[in-house]
Design a protein around this motif. Sequence first.
Motif, PDB file in Angstrom:
ATOM      1  N   ASP A 166       0.917  -1.118   0.007  1.00 41.04           N
ATOM      2  CA  ASP A 166      -0.069  -0.113   0.089  1.00 41.04           C
ATOM      3  C   ASP A 166       0.802   1.266   0.100  1.00 41.04           C
ATOM      4  OD1 ASP A 166      -2.072  -1.741   0.077  1.00 41.04           O
ATOM      5  OD2 ASP A 166      -2.684  -1.388   2.009  1.00 41.04           O
ATOM      6  N   LEU A 167       2.030   1.322   0.301  1.00 42.31           N
ATOM      7  CA  LEU A 167       2.992   2.342   0.668  1.00 42.31           C
ATOM      8  C   LEU A 167       4.020   2.534  -0.812  1.00 42.31           C
ATOM      9  CD1 LEU A 167       4.468   1.842   4.104  1.00 42.31           C
ATOM     10  CD2 LEU A 167       2.782   3.434   3.430  1.00 42.31           C
ATOM     11  N   VAL A 192       2.820   3.246  -3.816  1.00 42.34           N
ATOM     12  CA  VAL A 192       2.318   4.560  -4.572  1.00 42.34           C
ATOM     13  C   VAL A 192       2.949   5.769  -4.096  1.00 42.34           C
ATOM     14  CG1 VAL A 192       0.385   5.923  -5.633  1.00 42.34           C
ATOM     15  CG2 VAL A 192       0.411   3.551  -5.761  1.00 42.34           C
ATOM     16  N   PRO A 193       2.467   6.082  -2.670  1.00 45.06           N
ATOM     17  CA  PRO A 193       3.220   7.305  -2.173  1.00 45.06           C
ATOM     18  C   PRO A 193       4.587   7.270  -2.284  1.00 45.06           C
ATOM     19  CG  PRO A 193       1.822   6.156  -0.560  1.00 45.06           C
ATOM     20  CD  PRO A 193       1.625   5.333  -1.898  1.00 45.06           C
ATOM     21  N   HIS A 234       9.982  12.901  -6.820  1.00 40.57           N
ATOM     22  CA  HIS A 234      10.084  14.234  -6.290  1.00 40.57           C
ATOM     23  C   HIS A 234      11.681  14.195  -6.072  1.00 40.57           C
ATOM     24  CE1 HIS A 234       9.667  17.926  -4.834  1.00 40.57           C
ATOM     25  NE2 HIS A 234      10.178  17.555  -3.555  1.00 40.57           N
ATOM     26  N   ALA A 251       5.732   8.473  -5.490  1.00 37.34           N
ATOM     27  CA  ALA A 251       5.792   9.681  -5.870  1.00 37.34           C
ATOM     28  C   ALA A 251       7.044  10.391  -5.188  1.00 37.34           C
ATOM     29  CB  ALA A 251       4.403  10.166  -5.471  1.00 37.34           C
ATOM     30  N   ALA A 252       7.230  10.327  -3.930  1.00 32.92           N
ATOM     31  CA  ALA A 252       8.375  10.646  -3.227  1.00 32.92           C
ATOM     32  C   ALA A 252       9.725  10.610  -3.898  1.00 32.92           C
ATOM     33  CB  ALA A 252       8.311  10.105  -1.553  1.00 32.92           C
TER      34      ALA A 252
END
Length: 56
Positions: A23-24, A26-27, A34, A30-31
């Motif tokens: 579940d982690l 995707v975020p 970045h 994104a990090a």
Amino acid sequence: MQVFPHGEGQSRFVWIHDVQPDDLAVPMGAAMRHGLTIFNRRWRLAGSAGSPFSSP
């Protein structure tokens, strides 16, 4: 993060981050994107100024 020789005067930068639970992913992705954007910008800015890790 690892840096490997890659041809004459070049390097290959490898950044792998295994994430649990899934579940982690995707975020965290994104990090990482970045962070890569910032890393790339800093590296390009430092191209004419010397070390990419010195203060601006």
